[in-house]
Design an enzyme around this catalytic site. Structure first.
Site, PDB file in Angstrom:
ATOM      1  N   ARG A 159       1.073  -0.811  -0.231  1.00  0.00           N
ATOM      2  CA  ARG A 159      -0.040  -0.564  -0.058  1.00  0.00           C
ATOM      3  C   ARG A 159       0.759   1.442   0.277  1.00  0.00           C
ATOM      4  O   ARG A 159       0.352   1.852  -0.397  1.00  0.00           O
ATOM      5  CB  ARG A 159      -0.754   0.396   1.290  1.00  0.00           C
ATOM      6  CG  ARG A 159      -1.538   1.091   1.126  1.00  0.00           C
ATOM      7  CD  ARG A 159      -3.003   1.229   2.779  1.00  0.00           C
ATOM      8  NE  ARG A 159      -2.619   0.698   3.612  1.00  0.00           N
ATOM      9  CZ  ARG A 159      -1.475   1.047   4.635  1.00  0.00           C
ATOM     10  NH1 ARG A 159      -1.053   3.000   3.973  1.00  0.00           N
ATOM     11  NH2 ARG A 159      -1.124   0.823   5.758  1.00  0.00           N
ATOM     12  N   LYS A 194      -7.870   4.768 -19.947  1.00  0.00           N
ATOM     13  CA  LYS A 194      -8.040   5.091 -21.581  1.00  0.00           C
ATOM     14  C   LYS A 194      -7.226   5.187 -22.173  1.00  0.00           C
ATOM     15  O   LYS A 194      -6.146   4.159 -22.188  1.00  0.00           O
ATOM     16  CB  LYS A 194      -9.127   6.275 -21.207  1.00  0.00           C
ATOM     17  CG  LYS A 194     -10.108   6.556 -20.574  1.00  0.00           C
ATOM     18  CD  LYS A 194     -11.330   5.221 -20.347  1.00  0.00           C
ATOM     19  CE  LYS A 194     -12.434   5.750 -19.459  1.00  0.00           C
ATOM     20  NZ  LYS A 194     -11.996   5.944 -17.601  1.00  0.00           N
ATOM     21  N   TYR A 200     -16.891  15.289 -17.395  1.00  0.00           N
ATOM     22  CA  TYR A 200     -17.493  14.112 -17.187  1.00  0.00           C
ATOM     23  C   TYR A 200     -19.066  13.131 -15.737  1.00  0.00           C
ATOM     24  O   TYR A 200     -18.646  13.215 -14.511  1.00  0.00           O
ATOM     25  CB  TYR A 200     -16.529  11.949 -16.851  1.00  0.00           C
ATOM     26  CG  TYR A 200     -16.715  11.312 -16.703  1.00  0.00           C
ATOM     27  CD1 TYR A 200     -17.959  10.390 -17.257  1.00  0.00           C
ATOM     28  CD2 TYR A 200     -16.269  10.905 -15.105  1.00  0.00           C
ATOM     29  CE1 TYR A 200     -18.136   8.876 -17.113  1.00  0.00           C
ATOM     30  CE2 TYR A 200     -16.183   9.818 -14.538  1.00  0.00           C
ATOM     31  CZ  TYR A 200     -17.424   8.092 -15.979  1.00  0.00           C
ATOM     32  OH  TYR A 200     -17.932   7.046 -15.312  1.00  0.00           O
TER      33      TYR A 200
END
Length: 388
Positions: A46, A195, A98
């Protein structure tokens, strides 16, 4: 060094022991300490993982930032950045952004005392007019989703410096290959790495680059504390995709330009939104600030009955959400990507019942145009050597 070269070289020098040209996937949650009070630099994934770190270093270099960060998704990246603010703070935000970002802001973060004003960020004076005494940041999409308005990142960054605001730029549609907002004065860039950066519709990720080291230290504290980090397998896939970013985007842009010109001539299309077209309001600005116009197109058809016919009758082009992959996708923003925006706001912005969004891939442009033509019902001018 050219960004295309930098992208292709991500992770190349990571494994000096074996000389592996691909960064290894460090699929581990924890790391053994060499001694009491000693560390290899890695303790728990993490907090830091070598595969993720190779990706984070890569996006920092591509964007010209002090440090990069990788998250489990683009939305996780945005949510983590918004933890920089506290109850009572106000942000000015792109109005046609968005829908998922709008949902995060208006349905979740308002519960924690943040407030948001939505404006046309292609108009710097509208942004100036929306700034309040409690405003702390501007959140802007460099190229908006889905209407493809162009933000003057240099002017907006200067305004933010003048007023002491953070300038956060969602640069997903353009990527650092086409536009580097940090070079224009922005403080932070954020990406849905799912993307164009990953580019193959096979992984979900979010990436951030921060220009200033002091701010980067704050962002790292939040990333480590919240823990919405990208796993090593997905980090490796994102690195793999970024290596071919320039090649893919060059082809996608070339295809998008041809398709946009074809749509602009089609008798059933009443409007085309693509900044590469000379009559687009942001064409000259983007030509000055960026090295290309991207590969996203939005267009309006002349009858809402035609929307479903086009969506369901394309054969090469997939009716699917998301964007930026090698495969061409088409979607209907009103009921998909922007469904969480109130209907009256959608209508005012132009996200209406005849608007379609096209994410252009790397297929042959003639094949894509032929597919659109048959989905429309045929009869339009076919592409050929004389009208390329």
């Amino acid at each position: 060094m050219n960004i295309a070269t930098q992208a292709a070289q991500i992770g190349l020098d990571w494994d000096t022991r074996t000389g592996a040209v691909t960064v290894p996937i460090y699929q581990t949650a924890t790391f053994r300490h060499p001694g009491l009070g000693q560390s290899t630099g890695y303790d728990y994934s993490r907090s830091g993982n070598p595969t993720r770190q190779a990706l984070e270093g890569g996006i920092a270099r591509l964007d010209g930032g002090a440090r990069g960060f990788a998250y489990a998704s683009g939305m996780a990246a945005i949510a983590n950045l918004l933890l920089l603010f506290r109850s009572g703070d106000h942000l000015v935000v792109t109005e046609d952004l968005y829908g998922g970002t709008c949902r995060l802001f208006d349905q979740i973060l308002v519960q924690y005392g943040l407030s948001f004003t939505y404006v046309d960020t292609s108009d710097p004076e509208a942004v100036r007019g929306a700034i309040r005494p409690e405003t702390r940041a501007l959140f802007v999409e460099s190229l908006t989703n889905p209407l493809l308005k162009v933000a003057d990142v240099a002017a907006l960054s200067a305004l933010c410096r003048e007023r002491g605001l953070l300038c956060i730029v969602d640069n997903t549609f353009l990527t650092p290959y086409l536009l580097r907002p940090l070079d224009l004065g922005a403080d932070v860039t954020v990406y849905s790495g799912t993307k164009y950066l990953s580019g193959h519709n096979d992984t979900v990720s979010g990436l951030v680059a921060v220009r200033d080291q002091v701010l980067a230290d704050r962002v790292y504290f939040l990333q480590n504390s919240v823990g919405a980090v990208l796993g090593p397998q997905d980090a490796w896939l994102t690195i793999r995709g970024m290596k071919t970013l320039s090649v893919r985007l060059d082809r996608q842009q070339e295809n998008a330009g041809r398709i946009a010109e074809w749509l602009a001539r089609h008798p059933r299309v009443r409007r085309v939104f693509y900044p590469g077209l000379p009559d687009h309001p942001g064409h000259e600005l983007l030509a000055r600030q960026a090295r290309g116009f991207g590969a996203m197109i939005a267009f309006e058809v002349d009858d809402k009955a035609l929307v479903e016919r086009v969506l369901l009758n394309t054969e090469l082009i997939s009716f699917a959400e998301s964007l930026g992959g090698v495969e061409t996708l088409i979607t209907f923003p009103q009921v998909q990507t922007h469904a969480d925006i109130p209907p009256a706001v959608r209508e005012r912005l132009g996200i209406n019942d005849v608007l379609l969004r096209l994410s252009v891939g790397i297929e042959d442009a003639d094949d894509l145009i032929a597919d659109l033509d048959q989905a429309f019902g045929g009869g339009s001018q076919r592409p050929g050597p004389g009208n390329r």
